[in-house]
Design a protein around this motif. Structure first.
Motif, mmCIF file in Angstrom:
data_model
loop_
_atom_site.group_PDB
_atom_site.id
_atom_site.type_symbol
_atom_site.label_atom_id
_atom_site.label_comp_id
_atom_site.label_asym_id
_atom_site.label_seq_id
_atom_site.Cartn_x
_atom_site.Cartn_y
_atom_site.Cartn_z
ATOM 1 N N VAL A 228 0.864 -1.186 0.000
ATOM 2 C CA VAL A 228 0.000 0.000 0.000
ATOM 3 C C VAL A 228 0.896 1.230 0.000
ATOM 4 O O VAL A 228 1.678 1.448 0.933
ATOM 5 C CB VAL A 228 -0.927 0.013 1.232
ATOM 6 C CG1 VAL A 228 -1.842 1.232 1.197
ATOM 7 C CG2 VAL A 228 -1.736 -1.282 1.325
ATOM 8 N N LEU A 229 0.793 2.023 -1.057
ATOM 9 C CA LEU A 229 1.651 3.200 -1.216
ATOM 10 C C LEU A 229 0.762 4.387 -1.568
ATOM 11 O O LEU A 229 0.262 4.492 -2.692
ATOM 12 C CB LEU A 229 2.678 2.955 -2.323
ATOM 13 C CG LEU A 229 3.735 4.039 -2.547
ATOM 14 C CD1 LEU A 229 4.608 4.212 -1.305
ATOM 15 C CD2 LEU A 229 4.597 3.704 -3.755
ATOM 16 N N GLY A 230 0.539 5.246 -0.574
ATOM 17 C CA GLY A 230 -0.379 6.361 -0.786
ATOM 18 C C GLY A 230 -1.783 5.842 -1.065
ATOM 19 O O GLY A 230 -2.318 5.029 -0.310
ATOM 20 N N GLU A 231 -2.374 6.261 -2.163
ATOM 21 C CA GLU A 231 -3.734 5.854 -2.524
ATOM 22 C C GLU A 231 -3.758 4.661 -3.473
ATOM 23 O O GLU A 231 -4.830 4.271 -3.944
ATOM 24 C CB GLU A 231 -4.470 7.041 -3.156
ATOM 25 C CG GLU A 231 -4.670 8.206 -2.206
ATOM 26 C CD GLU A 231 -5.399 7.797 -0.930
ATOM 27 O OE1 GLU A 231 -6.484 7.187 -1.042
ATOM 28 O OE2 GLU A 231 -4.884 8.087 0.163
ATOM 29 N N ASP A 232 -2.598 4.093 -3.780
ATOM 30 C CA ASP A 232 -2.512 2.968 -4.708
ATOM 31 C C ASP A 232 -2.060 1.702 -3.983
ATOM 32 O O ASP A 232 -1.377 1.767 -2.946
ATOM 33 C CB ASP A 232 -1.522 3.262 -5.831
ATOM 34 C CG ASP A 232 -1.950 4.435 -6.707
ATOM 35 O OD1 ASP A 232 -3.140 4.823 -6.632
ATOM 36 O OD2 ASP A 232 -1.102 4.963 -7.445
ATOM 37 N N ILE A 233 -2.418 0.547 -4.551
ATOM 38 C CA ILE A 233 -2.035 -0.742 -3.981
ATOM 39 C C ILE A 233 -1.488 -1.621 -5.093
ATOM 40 O O ILE A 233 -2.113 -1.775 -6.149
ATOM 41 C CB ILE A 233 -3.224 -1.452 -3.305
ATOM 42 C CG1 ILE A 233 -3.789 -0.600 -2.169
ATOM 43 C CG2 ILE A 233 -2.817 -2.835 -2.791
ATOM 44 C CD1 ILE A 233 -5.054 -1.169 -1.542
ATOM 45 N N LEU A 234 -0.310 -2.197 -4.858
ATOM 46 C CA LEU A 234 0.273 -3.198 -5.748
ATOM 47 C C LEU A 234 0.058 -4.568 -5.122
ATOM 48 O O LEU A 234 0.473 -4.813 -3.990
ATOM 49 C CB LEU A 234 1.770 -2.947 -5.933
ATOM 50 C CG LEU A 234 2.575 -4.058 -6.627
ATOM 51 C CD1 LEU A 234 2.082 -4.291 -8.056
ATOM 52 C CD2 LEU A 234 4.070 -3.732 -6.623
ATOM 53 N N CYS A 235 -0.598 -5.453 -5.868
ATOM 54 C CA CYS A 235 -0.802 -6.838 -5.443
ATOM 55 C C CYS A 235 0.082 -7.727 -6.296
ATOM 56 O O CYS A 235 0.126 -7.585 -7.522
ATOM 57 C CB CYS A 235 -2.264 -7.240 -5.603
ATOM 58 S SG CYS A 235 -2.585 -8.996 -5.322
ATOM 59 N N LYS A 236 0.793 -8.649 -5.636
ATOM 60 C CA LYS A 236 1.561 -9.667 -6.356
ATOM 61 C C LYS A 236 0.986 -11.035 -6.024
ATOM 62 O O LYS A 236 0.713 -11.337 -4.857
ATOM 63 C CB LYS A 236 3.025 -9.666 -5.921
ATOM 64 C CG LYS A 236 3.917 -8.663 -6.577
ATOM 65 C CD LYS A 236 5.354 -9.099 -6.309
ATOM 66 C CE LYS A 236 6.362 -8.044 -6.635
ATOM 67 N NZ LYS A 236 7.740 -8.586 -6.550
ATOM 68 N N LYS A 237 0.846 -11.870 -7.071
ATOM 69 C CA LYS A 237 0.425 -13.254 -6.883
ATOM 70 C C LYS A 237 1.418 -14.175 -7.574
ATOM 71 O O LYS A 237 1.970 -13.821 -8.627
ATOM 72 C CB LYS A 237 -0.978 -13.480 -7.461
ATOM 73 C CG LYS A 237 -2.071 -12.694 -6.753
ATOM 74 C CD LYS A 237 -3.448 -13.022 -7.324
ATOM 75 C CE LYS A 237 -4.542 -12.263 -6.570
ATOM 76 N NZ LYS A 237 -5.888 -12.589 -7.084
#
Length: 310
Positions: A228-237
């Motif tokens: 979670v970085l600021g208002e964005d989210i990076l998901c890794k699968k």
């Protein structure tokens, strides 16, 4: 529609290849690396750490004896392919030479110079969906030595500072036996308030004022984690083979390291014996989304609510 083009320079990294579908964009270095040095929504925040000056080149006599006089290792930031178990200087490939690349329908394949000292060739392919915020990162390592080698592909995303990592804990009921592995490195203070130890989640917060690094590893059964970085989210699968697979560092397919300048979002393939001429492969699915609600990243119920809305 995915568009691929070369750009003359990005910050201090030289030429890069831009891959974009109009929703997200990735930049990959080709004068060195390769590194996915930028990834984010078009016009939005870059999830990758891309301040080259923050990473001081490292070398010593053992390093230059192995890799050659004048060569040094730079973290550089961004996403890279590495090998585990970690070994100095063998796994610290300088990544200082030009990278060949081939454009594909949905991205590109990047091939650096063969690592003849260790006896491997790495390739990294980016394959982007045509109209959403998903991208595959396909990493391959071929053994070109004349004997078998034992290694796991190690995918390291050096992420920008200021965010918090969410790691879901295993939920399988193993009765009288343990159901999770947590590996801790010697310099890690488990009482540090950058770490939240919840019942369902562990979170790790990057802090620019941190005096000591933190490194943790997990046998992440679900193969999914979030930054979670600021208002964005990076998901890794990624695919896992727990509990049957053989993984490095006590059985970990997921690791994180953080210090005062970045946080590493790391996944690992199985530790295997790779025969001469054979290739090992490890794939991550990257997805971006906007944060759908406010969240307390030190509260399981609040994290549950956030992830339910993604």
């Amino acid at each position: 529609m995915v568009t691929i083009k070369e750009i003359a320079s990005f910050k201090e990294y030289g030429r890069c290849v831009s891959i974009s579908n109009g929703v997200i964009e990735a930049l990959v270095t080709v004068d060195l690396g390769p590194r996915v040095i930028s990834f984010g929504f078009v016009g939005g925040k870059n999830f990758m750490s891309s301040d080259r000056k923050a990473y001081v080149p490292k070398q010593d006599k053992a390093y230059t004896d192995f890799w050659g006089e004048g060569r040094a290792w730079e973290n550089l930031g961004g996403h890279r392919i590495w090998l585990s178990p970690e070994s100095h200087p063998e796994t610290y490939l300088p990544d200082d030479r030009k990278v060949d690349y081939t454009v594909t329908e949905h991205g590109a394949i990047f091939t650096p110079e063969a690592d003849t000292q260790v006896g491997i060739i790495k390739t990294m392919e980016l394959k982007m969906d045509s109209d959403d915020a998903n991208m595959q990162v396909i990493m391959k390592v071929k053994n070109i030595a004349d004997k078998p080698q034992d290694f796991a592909i190690w995918a390291l995303s050096v992420c920008d500072k200021g965010g918090t990592l969410i790691v879901p804990m295993n939920t399988n009921d193993t009765g009288l036996l343990s159901n999770r592995i947590i590996s801790v490195w010697p310099y890690t203070d488990m009482s540090n308030d950058r770490i939240y130890w919840g019942n369902k989640y562990v979170t790790v917060r990057q802090d620019e004022k941190a005096e000591k690094p933190i490194k943790l590893g997990f046998d992440l059964n679900c193969g999914t984690a979030y930054y979670v970085l600021g208002e964005d989210i990076l998901c890794k699968k990624y695919d896992t083979n727990h509990p049957n697979g053989n993984y490095p560092d006590g059985g970990c397919s997921f690791e994180t390291y953080t210090n005062d300048v970045m946080l590493e979002f790391e996944t690992l393939g199985e530790l295997k014996t790779v025969a001469s001429g054979e290739t090992s492969e490890h794939t991550e699915l990257w997805s971006l989304c906007k944060k759908p609600c406010e969240v307390d990243l030190k509260n399981d119920a609040s994290i549950d609510n956030l992830l339910a809305k993604l």
